[in-house]
Motif scaffolding. Structure first.
Motif, short mmCIF file in Angstrom:
data_model
loop_
_atom_site.label_atom_id
_atom_site.label_comp_id
_atom_site.label_asym_id
_atom_site.label_seq_id
_atom_site.Cartn_x
_atom_site.Cartn_y
_atom_site.Cartn_z
N GLY A 193 0.84 -1.23 -0.10
CA GLY A 193 -0.19 -0.19 0.04
C GLY A 193 0.97 1.26 0.07
O GLY A 193 2.03 1.10 0.34
N PRO B 238 -5.96 -0.32 -2.19
CA PRO B 238 -6.10 -0.07 -0.90
C PRO B 238 -5.04 -0.76 -0.08
O PRO B 238 -4.81 -2.14 -0.47
N THR C 232 -4.22 4.55 6.41
CA THR C 232 -5.59 4.74 6.05
C THR C 232 -5.88 5.87 7.00
O THR C 232 -7.26 6.55 6.90
N GLN D 104 -7.31 -6.68 3.44
CA GLN D 104 -7.07 -5.23 3.04
C GLN D 104 -8.16 -4.30 3.16
O GLN D 104 -9.39 -4.91 3.57
N VAL E 293 -12.78 -0.61 0.49
CA VAL E 293 -13.16 0.56 -0.03
C VAL E 293 -14.73 0.21 -0.55
O VAL E 293 -15.03 -1.14 -0.78
N TRP F 187 -10.10 2.49 -7.39
CA TRP F 187 -9.32 1.81 -6.33
C TRP F 187 -9.06 0.44 -7.45
O TRP F 187 -10.18 0.03 -7.86
#
Ligand code: PEP
Ligand code: MG
Length: 888
Positions: free
Chosen positions: A8, A40, A79, A242, A245, A346
Motif C-alpha cells: 500500500g 487499498p 488509512t 485489505q 473501499v 481503486w
C-alpha cells in the motif's frame, strides 16, 4: 521466518515474483502497489502459514499474531484508521488467494470490523445510515455463512419475511430502520444456530475469517477444482486482508470487472461490466444486470443503460490508462477488479485473464505482431490441449434456426443435446452415452461435475463474467448465459420459451458464438483453420524439431490429417482397413481358414482391395513418408460373434456352420491381447505377409506413376520380441520385393522396420536394429506389457489408482516417463548404437499427448504420430518442447 507481507501507499514488501508465497492475488496486489497504482493498503498472510496450519492440527505459528497486529497497525497508519475504533474504524476484506487462480472456489468476507459500535461510525462518516446498516447486515450474512456455517438461505428467509411484511419488492425499498430490524433478526439467527452471540470483537472476527479461508482450502469444491486442474494440495492458499473501499456509497460509487482485451474473441478492446452503487460480489453473482464500461461496447450491445465512460468519465479515463500500464507491465491480457468510492478509483485485483482458445490465439498473435512479446513467447503461451476448442463445430450458416431465445455469447462453439436441469442428471445422461445441455437459472461451484458432463451450458441469469461463463470458457464448452427471456422451473422440470414448453430430455441447441438458443438439433460445420491459427502454427513449425505424422488408414482420415498439417503417416493399421462390413467377411474367412490353400483363396480376394487402399493413401500423402504396419489383429476383435456372422462366413468358406464354430472355439484365446497377434500371425501364416507386401509394392509403383513423386513405403512389423522374428518376416518382404521387381522391371525402394512395443524388444534393441531401419514405439502395448495391465480391462480400476494418488495419471493417456519411458530411452540408445541413423518415432496414443510429446523431445525421437484431430496439438506441443530443450 516471515509470515506476513504488507502493501500500500506506493510500495510493498512482496512482488509479482512471489506468487508461491503470497498467492496470485497477494503477489499481484503487491506488484500494483509497487507500480504506484491506487491499491487499498493491506497485507498478505503467506501460503506457508496454510501449510503450517495443516501440519499442526489447524493451529498457527506463535509469531503470527504479533505480525498480524503490526500489519494491521501499518494499514491503519496508511488509512488514518484504527481496527475496532469507535470514531474512525478500519474495516477490511479477507480473501483467499492460491498460487493458481481458483475462481469461485474459496470464500471471501467483506466489511469485517463492523459491530454494533463501528456501524454508527460508518454511518456518520458516510452520512448515510442506510448504507451502514446494509453493510453490517451483509457482513453478518457473509460471515455467518462462510465462517460460522449458518446456511445462507436462512438469512435470505429473514430478509424475504421482512420484505413481505412491509410490502417491499426490491432490496432498495428497505430503509435504514428496516436494515436495523434485519440485523437484529440475523444476530438472533446466529445466536440460535451457533449457541453464541455474533462476535463483536473485530480481532476475533478477523481470526475467525482467517481460519475459514485456510479451512476452505480443504472444502469439497476446492478439492474437486484442484483435481480437475492438477493443482497439488500441498501448495496451500494465502490470505489477503485489505482495507475496505466501498462501491456502494451512493451514486458516485461503483464496482466492476474488466478484461484489457475481449476474453471471448481476443479483440483488442477494453471489455468489462460494472454496477453503480454495488459491492463486488453483486457483479459476479449476476443478480443485477451489469452495465458496459465503454460507450463502444454499450452501443454494440444496444444497451440503454449508460456506460462508465459516460457516468464517471474521470474514473473511466484513469482506469483506461491503468489498463495500458498493466498490460505493458505484465505483457499479457489482464483481468481486473476495481471499485470507485465516491469518485475515487481503486484497483482491487489484476491477474492474467482466462480466455477462450480462440482469444488466446488472437491475443498471442497480435501481441507478437505489436512487438509486446516474441514469436517464441506467443507459441509458448498457447496450451496445446486447448486447440481442441478451435476444432469444435459451429452451426452451419445455411441451417434453419428455430430460435426460442437468446442470451450472451459466453463461450464459443455450438452444441446440441437433451435438456437436463441438474448436474446429477447431466452425469447420468453422459453415463448412458447421450449428450446433454445443462440448463440452469445460474450455476455455482457445486455444478462443476455437471458442467463437465454436459456438451454445453445455458443459464437464464448472469453476465459474461458469471460463474457459468467463466467456468465454461475454461473448460472449452459452449455456453449461453443470461438468456432472460427463458424461464426455468427446475422443480417441475420445465423450460418455457416464447410460450413453448420444453421438458427434460427434449433436444435443444445452443450457439455460444451468437448467444442463440435453438429448438432441436441443427447441422454443424467444421471449423476453419486459417487466420491466426495458421499463423501461430506456422511459427510453431519453424521452431519444432520433431516431425508430426498421423495414424490413419482411411482416405478421409488421411485427408483430414494433411489439412491439419500432418507430414506423413506414422501408422497405418491395416487390420482397421477391414472393419468395413463389405470386407470383414473376407478377413474372417482368411483367419478362420484351416489350410494354407483356404487362406490363399481369401487373401486373393483381399489383395486388390488392399492394393487400392494403399494407392489412395500414397496419392493423398503425395511423396510424404507412409508407414504401413503388417496385419496385427487381436483375434477377439475379428472372430465372428453372432450366429448370422457365422452362417455368412461358413457359406463363403464352403463349410458347415458347425465345423466353423469348432474352428472359432479352437482359435478362442484366454488373453487375446497377449495371444496370436502381431508378427506371430505372419510367422504362422506367411502368406498373409506375402499378400500385404505385394499389395504395398504394387501400389507404390502405381502411385509413383500417378503422382510423379517417388514412393518409399516403410513396412513395419508389429509386436516383435526377438530379432529372429523380425528376420523371418523381413525375409518374406524382401523376397516379394524381388519378385515384384522382376515382374515389373522396376526397382523398388522401401524400408523395413519394427514396432518397439514389448519390453524384450526394447531391451534387445541393439540386435534388433541390425535388421530394422526404423523403430516406432508402440506405447499402447508397451504400457500394457510394462505394467502388466490389460489395455482392455484397465478402465475398471485405473481410475481408483488415480483417485487414491497411487498413480499421477492414467499411463495409457500420458506416458509413464519413469518406467515405460526408461524402456523407450534404453531402446533409443541401444538402437542408435547399432545404427547411428536409425529413424525413431512413436505411434501409441501418447504421440498426441502434450506431456508425452515433451518426453519424446528429450529422447530425441524424429517424429510423433497421432490421430488426425490431434495433429495441430502435436505440432504446437513439439514446438514448445523444442523451446524448452533449447533453454535447458
Ligand atoms: C501400440 O501398441 O502402441 C500401437 C500403436 O499399436 P496398437 O494400438 O494397434 O496395438
Ligand atoms: Mg500395438
Amino acid at each position: 521466518m516471515k509470515w506476513v507481507y504488507t502493501f500500500g501507499d506506493g510500495r510493498a514488501e512482496g512482488s509479482a515474483a512471489m506468487k508461491e508465497l503470497l498467492g496470485g492475488k497477494g503477489a499481484n496486489l503487491a506488484e500494483m502497489a509497487n507500480l504506484g497504482l491506487p491499491v487499498p493498503p493491506g497485507f498478505t498472510i503467506t501460503t506457508e502459514v496454510c501449510t503450517w496450519f495443516y501440519a499442526h492440527e489447524r493451529t498457527y505459528p506463535v509469531e503470527l499474531s504479533l505480525e498480524v497486529d503490526e500489519a494491521l497497525r501499518s494499514v491503519g497508519r496508511k488509512t488514518g484508521r484504527v481496527f475496532g475504533d469507535a470514531e474512525r474504524p478500519l474495516l477490511v476484506s479477507v480473501r483467499s488467494g492460491a498460487r493458481a487462480s481458483m475462481p469461485g472456489m474459496m470464500d471471501t468476507v467483506l466489511n469485517l470490523g463492523l459491530n454494533d459500535s463501528t456501524v454508527n461510525a460508518l454511518a456518520r462518516e458516510a452520512g448515510d445510515d442506510r448504507f451502514a446498516w446494509d453493510s453490517y447486515r451483509r457482513f453478518i450474512q457473509m460471515y455467518g455463512d462462510v465462517v460460522l456455517g449458518v446456511d445462507h438461505h436462512a438469512f435470505e428467509e429473514i430478509l424475504d419475511d421482512h420484505k413481505d411484511r412491509e410490502g417491499y419488492v426490491l432490496d432498495t425499498d428497505l430503509t435504514a430502520a428496516d436494515w436495523r430490524v434485519v440485523v437484529e433478526g440475523y444476530k438472533a439467527l446466529v445466536a440460535e444456530e451457533t449457541g453464541e452471540a455474533f462476535p463483536q470483537d473485530p480481532t476475533a472476527q478477523l481470526w475467525g475469517a482467517i481460519g475459514a479461508v485456510f479451512g476452505s482450502w480443504m472444502n469439497a469444491r476446492a478439492i474437486t477444482y484442484r483435481r480437475l486442474h492438477d493443482i497439488p494440495a500441498s501448495w496451500g492458499t494465502a490470505v489477503t486482508v485489505q482495507a475496505m473501499v466501498f462501491g456502494n456509497m451512493g451514486e458516485t460509487s461503483a464496482t466492476g470487472v474488466a478484461f484489457t482485451r475481449n476474453p471471448s474473441t481476443g479483440e483488442k478492446l477494453l471489455y468489462g461490466e460494472f454496477l453503480v452503487n454495488a459491492q463486488g460480489e453483486d457483479v459476479v453473482a449476476g443478480i443485477r444486470t451489469p452495465q458496459d464500461i465503454t460507450e463502444a461496447a454499450r452501443i454494440a450491445a444496444r444497451s440503454d443503460r449508460p456506460s462508465l465512460e459516460r457516468v464517471m468519465p474521470d474514473a473511466f479515463h484513469e482506469f483506461v490508462a491503468i489498463c495500458g500500464t498493466l498490460e505493458k507491465h505484465y505483457r499479457d491480457m489482464q483481468d481486473l477488479e476495481f471499485t470507485i468510492e465516491r469518485g475515487k478509483l481503486w484497483m482491487l485485483q489484476a491477474r492474467s485473464g482466462k480466455r477462450t482458445a480462440e482469444a488466446a490465439l488472437r491475443i498471442a498473435v497480435e501481441m507478437a505482431d505489436e512487438g509486446l512479446i516474441t514469436r517464441d513467447e506467443a507459441v509458448g503461451r498457447i496450451d496445446p490441449s486447448s486447440l481442441d476448442q478451435l476444432l469444435h463445430p459451429t452451426i452451419d450458416p445455411g441451417a434453419h434456426r428455430d430460435i426460442i431465445g437468446s442470451g450472451l455469447p459466453a463461450s464459443p462453439g455450438a452444441a446440441s443435446g437433451e435438456i437436463v436441469f441438474t448436474s446429477d442428471e447431466a452425469e447420468a445422461v453422459k453415463q448412458r452415452g447421450a449428450r446433454c445441455i445443462l440448463v440452469r437459472v445460474e450455476t455455482s461451484p457445486e455444478d462443476i461435475h455437471g458442467m463437465h458432463a454436459a456438451e454445453g451450458i445455458l443459464t437464464t441469469r448472469g453476465g459474461m463474467t458469471s460463474h457459468a461463463a467463466v467456468v465454461a470458457r475454461g473448460m472449452g464448452k459452449p455456453c449461453v448465459s443470461g438468456a432472460g427471456s427463458l424461464k426455468v422451473d427446475a422443480g417441475r422440470g420445465v423450460l418455457t420459451a416464447l410460450g413453448r414448453t420444453f421438458r427434460a430430455g427434449d433436444i435443444i441447441t445452443i450457439d455460444g458464438g451468437t448467444g442463440q438458443v435453438i429448438a432441436g438439433e441443427v447441422p454443424m460445420r467444421q471449423p476453419e483453420l486459417s487466420g491466426n491459427f495458421a499463423k501461430l502454427m506456422g511459427w510453431a513449425d519453424e521452431i519444432r524439431r520433431m516431425r508430426v505424422r498421423t495414424n490413419a488408414e482411411t482416405p478421409a482420415d488421411a485427408r483430414a490429417a494433411r489439412a491439419f498439417g500432418a507430414e506423413g503417416i506414422g501408422l497405418c493399421r491395416t487390420e482397421h482397413m477391414f472393419f468395413d462390413a463389405g470386407r470383414i467377411t473376407a478377413v474372417r474367412e482368411m483367419i478362420l481358414a484351416d489350410t494354407s490353400e483356404g487362406r490363399r483363396k481369401a487373401l486373393a480376394k483381399i489383395l486388390p482391395m488392399q492394393r487400392q487402399d494403399f494407392v489412395e493413401l500414397f496419392e493423398i500423402m503425395h511423396g510424404l513418408p507412409v508407414t504401413i504396419r503388417l496385419l496385427d489383429p487381436p483375434l477377439h476383435e475379428f472372430l465372428p460373434k453372432t450366429e448370422g456372422e457365422l452362417d455368412e462366413i461358413a457359406a463363403a468358406v464352403g463349410v458347415t456352420p458347425e465345423k466353423l464354430k469348432d474352428r472359432v472355439n479352437a482359435l478362442a484365446e484366454f488373453n487375446p491381447m497377449l495371444g496370436h497377434r502381431g508378427c506371430r500371425l505372419a510367422i504362422s501364416y506367411p502368406e498373409i505377409a506375402e499378400m500385404q507386401a505385394r499389395a504395398i509394392f504394387e501400389a507404390a509403383i502405381a502411385a509413383a506413376k500417378t503422382t510423379g513423386a517417388p514412393v518409399i513405403p516403410e513396412i513395419m512389423v508389429p509386436l516383435v520380441a526377438t530379432k529372429a522374428e523380425l528376420d523371418y518376416v523381413k525375409d518374406i518382404v524382401d523376397r516379394i520385393a524381388a519378385a515384384v521387381t522382376k515382374e515389373s522391371g522396376l526397382d523398388i525402394a522401401y524400408q523395413v522396420g519394427t514396432m518397439i512395443e514389448l519390453p524384450r524388444a526394447a531391451l534387445r534393441a541393439a540386435e534388433i536394429a541390425e535388421a530394422a531401419e526404423f523403430f516406432s514405439f508402440g506405447t499402447n502395448d508397451l504400457t500394457q506389457t510394462t505394467f502388466g495391465i490389460s489395455r482392455d480391462d484397465a478402465a475398471s480400476f485405473l481410475g481408483t489408482y488415480v483417485n487414491k494418488g497411487l498413480l499421477a495419471h492414467d499411463p495409457f493417456v500420458s506416458l509413464d516417463t519413469e518406467g515405460v519411458g526408461e524402456l523407450v530411452q534404453i531402446a533409443a540408445d541401444r538402437g542408435r548404437r547399432t545404427r547411428a541413423d536409425i529413424k525413431l518415432g512413436i505411434c501409441g496414443e501418447h504421440g498426441g499427448d502434450p506431456a508425452s510429446i515433451g518426453f519424446c523431445e528429450t529422447v530425441g525421437l524424429d517424429y510423433v504420430s497421432c490421430s488426425p484431430f490431434r495433429v495441430p496439438i502435436a505440432r504446437l506441443a513439439a514446438a514448445q518442447s523444442a523451446l524448452k530443450s533449447r533453454k535447458a
